[in-house]
Design a protein around this motif. Structure first.
Motif, mmCIF file in Angstrom:
data_model
loop_
_atom_site.group_PDB
_atom_site.id
_atom_site.type_symbol
_atom_site.label_atom_id
_atom_site.label_comp_id
_atom_site.label_asym_id
_atom_site.label_seq_id
_atom_site.Cartn_x
_atom_site.Cartn_y
_atom_site.Cartn_z
ATOM 1 N N ASP A 1 -24.527 -4.850 -0.711
ATOM 2 C CA ASP A 1 -23.850 -4.134 0.368
ATOM 3 C C ASP A 1 -23.215 -2.896 -0.265
ATOM 4 O OD1 ASP A 1 -22.279 -3.117 2.405
ATOM 5 O OD2 ASP A 1 -21.409 -5.049 2.963
ATOM 6 N N TYR A 2 -23.883 -1.765 -0.147
ATOM 7 C CA TYR A 2 -23.462 -0.532 -0.819
ATOM 8 C C TYR A 2 -22.037 -0.143 -0.442
ATOM 9 C CZ TYR A 2 -23.107 4.365 -2.105
ATOM 10 O OH TYR A 2 -22.664 5.548 -2.618
ATOM 11 N N ASN A 3 -21.721 -0.157 0.857
ATOM 12 C CA ASN A 3 -20.386 0.264 1.292
ATOM 13 C C ASN A 3 -19.303 -0.661 0.748
ATOM 14 O OD1 ASN A 3 -21.248 2.517 2.710
ATOM 15 N ND2 ASN A 3 -21.633 1.342 4.565
ATOM 16 N N LYS A 4 -19.576 -1.952 0.703
ATOM 17 C CA LYS A 4 -18.609 -2.909 0.168
ATOM 18 C C LYS A 4 -18.385 -2.648 -1.327
ATOM 19 C CE LYS A 4 -17.803 -7.877 -0.211
ATOM 20 N NZ LYS A 4 -18.340 -9.215 0.064
ATOM 21 N N GLU A 5 -19.465 -2.438 -2.077
ATOM 22 C CA GLU A 5 -19.363 -2.162 -3.518
ATOM 23 C C GLU A 5 -18.642 -0.847 -3.790
ATOM 24 O OE1 GLU A 5 -20.111 -4.019 -6.256
ATOM 25 O OE2 GLU A 5 -20.452 -5.624 -4.809
ATOM 26 N N LEU A 6 -18.950 0.164 -2.997
ATOM 27 C CA LEU A 6 -18.294 1.466 -3.155
ATOM 28 C C LEU A 6 -16.793 1.334 -2.907
ATOM 29 C CD1 LEU A 6 -18.421 4.534 -3.592
ATOM 30 C CD2 LEU A 6 -18.899 4.758 -1.154
ATOM 31 N N SER A 7 -16.435 0.651 -1.831
ATOM 32 C CA SER A 7 -15.028 0.441 -1.514
ATOM 33 C C SER A 7 -14.325 -0.319 -2.627
ATOM 34 C CB SER A 7 -14.910 -0.327 -0.199
ATOM 35 O OG SER A 7 -13.574 -0.621 0.082
ATOM 36 N N LYS A 8 -14.969 -1.342 -3.152
ATOM 37 C CA LYS A 8 -14.402 -2.145 -4.233
ATOM 38 C C LYS A 8 -14.155 -1.302 -5.477
ATOM 39 C CE LYS A 8 -15.659 -6.079 -7.172
ATOM 40 N NZ LYS A 8 -16.711 -7.038 -7.449
ATOM 41 N N ARG A 9 -15.141 -0.523 -5.877
ATOM 42 C CA ARG A 9 -15.015 0.304 -7.081
ATOM 43 C C ARG A 9 -13.962 1.395 -6.921
ATOM 44 N NH1 ARG A 9 -17.007 -3.550 -9.804
ATOM 45 N NH2 ARG A 9 -19.236 -3.795 -9.694
ATOM 46 N N LEU A 10 -13.918 2.032 -5.748
ATOM 47 C CA LEU A 10 -12.918 3.070 -5.530
ATOM 48 C C LEU A 10 -11.518 2.480 -5.492
ATOM 49 C CD1 LEU A 10 -14.718 5.331 -2.901
ATOM 50 C CD2 LEU A 10 -14.328 5.813 -5.326
ATOM 51 N N SER A 11 -11.373 1.285 -4.916
ATOM 52 C CA SER A 11 -10.068 0.613 -4.914
ATOM 53 C C SER A 11 -9.621 0.295 -6.326
ATOM 54 C CB SER A 11 -10.139 -0.689 -4.110
ATOM 55 O OG SER A 11 -10.358 -0.400 -2.754
ATOM 56 N N GLU A 12 -10.556 -0.178 -7.156
ATOM 57 C CA GLU A 12 -10.228 -0.482 -8.547
ATOM 58 C C GLU A 12 -9.800 0.783 -9.308
ATOM 59 O OE1 GLU A 12 -13.737 -2.326 -10.123
ATOM 60 O OE2 GLU A 12 -13.354 -4.229 -9.092
ATOM 61 N N LYS A 13 -10.469 1.884 -8.996
ATOM 62 C CA LYS A 13 -10.204 3.121 -9.711
ATOM 63 C C LYS A 13 -8.887 3.763 -9.288
ATOM 64 C CE LYS A 13 -12.277 7.580 -10.823
ATOM 65 N NZ LYS A 13 -13.446 8.440 -10.698
ATOM 66 N N TYR A 14 -8.597 3.781 -7.991
ATOM 67 C CA TYR A 14 -7.462 4.552 -7.505
ATOM 68 C C TYR A 14 -6.249 3.725 -7.092
ATOM 69 C CZ TYR A 14 -10.602 8.492 -7.577
ATOM 70 O OH TYR A 14 -11.461 9.469 -7.976
ATOM 71 N N LEU A 15 -6.412 2.431 -6.922
ATOM 72 C CA LEU A 15 -5.262 1.651 -6.467
ATOM 73 C C LEU A 15 -4.776 0.725 -7.496
ATOM 74 C CD1 LEU A 15 -6.330 0.830 -2.830
ATOM 75 C CD2 LEU A 15 -4.820 2.634 -3.602
ATOM 76 N N ILE B 1 0.844 -1.199 0.000
ATOM 77 C CA ILE B 1 0.000 0.000 0.000
ATOM 78 C C ILE B 1 0.875 1.243 0.000
ATOM 79 C CG2 ILE B 1 -1.754 1.288 1.287
ATOM 80 C CD1 ILE B 1 -2.752 -1.338 0.022
ATOM 81 N N ILE B 2 1.939 1.218 0.774
ATOM 82 C CA ILE B 2 2.850 2.368 0.825
ATOM 83 C C ILE B 2 3.436 2.640 -0.553
ATOM 84 C CG2 ILE B 2 5.051 3.213 1.751
ATOM 85 C CD1 ILE B 2 4.381 1.644 4.328
ATOM 86 N N GLU B 3 3.872 1.592 -1.230
ATOM 87 C CA GLU B 3 4.464 1.764 -2.559
ATOM 88 C C GLU B 3 3.457 2.330 -3.551
ATOM 89 O OE1 GLU B 3 6.082 -2.087 -3.481
ATOM 90 O OE2 GLU B 3 7.525 -1.978 -1.830
ATOM 91 N N LYS B 4 2.238 1.818 -3.526
ATOM 92 C CA LYS B 4 1.200 2.333 -4.430
ATOM 93 C C LYS B 4 0.868 3.786 -4.108
ATOM 94 C CE LYS B 4 -1.126 -2.046 -5.414
ATOM 95 N NZ LYS B 4 -2.388 -2.788 -5.273
ATOM 96 N N ALA B 5 0.795 4.092 -2.808
ATOM 97 C CA ALA B 5 0.472 5.459 -2.394
ATOM 98 C C ALA B 5 1.578 6.431 -2.794
ATOM 99 C CB ALA B 5 0.235 5.501 -0.886
ATOM 100 N N LYS B 6 2.822 6.010 -2.663
ATOM 101 C CA LYS B 6 3.933 6.874 -3.070
ATOM 102 C C LYS B 6 3.906 7.129 -4.569
ATOM 103 C CE LYS B 6 7.310 5.948 0.568
ATOM 104 N NZ LYS B 6 8.630 5.376 0.878
ATOM 105 N N LYS B 7 3.607 6.095 -5.352
ATOM 106 C CA LYS B 7 3.518 6.259 -6.797
ATOM 107 C C LYS B 7 2.371 7.213 -7.152
ATOM 108 C CE LYS B 7 2.984 3.707 -11.153
ATOM 109 N NZ LYS B 7 2.287 4.794 -11.778
ATOM 110 N N TYR B 8 1.224 7.031 -6.490
ATOM 111 C CA TYR B 8 0.074 7.903 -6.727
ATOM 112 C C TYR B 8 0.438 9.356 -6.416
ATOM 113 C CZ TYR B 8 -4.521 10.024 -6.216
ATOM 114 O OH TYR B 8 -5.599 10.854 -6.336
ATOM 115 N N ALA B 9 1.071 9.570 -5.264
ATOM 116 C CA ALA B 9 1.456 10.929 -4.862
ATOM 117 C C ALA B 9 2.421 11.535 -5.875
ATOM 118 C CB ALA B 9 2.075 10.907 -3.466
ATOM 119 N N LYS B 10 3.391 10.747 -6.315
ATOM 120 C CA LYS B 10 4.370 11.240 -7.284
ATOM 121 C C LYS B 10 3.688 11.606 -8.600
ATOM 122 C CE LYS B 10 8.693 10.032 -9.564
ATOM 123 N NZ LYS B 10 9.708 9.020 -9.787
#
Length: 82
Positions: A68-82, A13-22
């Protein structure tokens, strides 16, 4: 005043977050600080006027009973941003 904070986060997660920030031209510290500001923001109840079109659409979609709306939302946002 800035203060140092130590967090324990999975290495992947740290590596992905650093790449995203960069990619966004920002520091990881800046991203985390802004996220924490957003979730701790003190705001009173907002009154939003619903337009007639939205009122007509309200209730026009029904999802599966086991959705499960929250589960689906989390899944879609993870796919989009991670």
């Amino acid at each position: 005043m800035n203060t140092k904070l130590t967090l324990t986060i999975e290495q992947a997660i740290i590596e992905k977050a650093k790449k995203y920030a960069k990619d966004k031209g920002r520091s990881l510290s800046d991203l985390i600080e802004n996220y924490l500001k957003a979730i701790t923001k003190d705001s009173g109840p907002e009154t939003i006027e619903i337009t007639p079109t939205v009122k007509l659409l309200k209730g026009s979609f029904t999802g599966p009973a086991d959705l499960d709306y929250n589960k689906e939302l989390s899944k879609r946002l993870s796919e989009k941003y991670l």
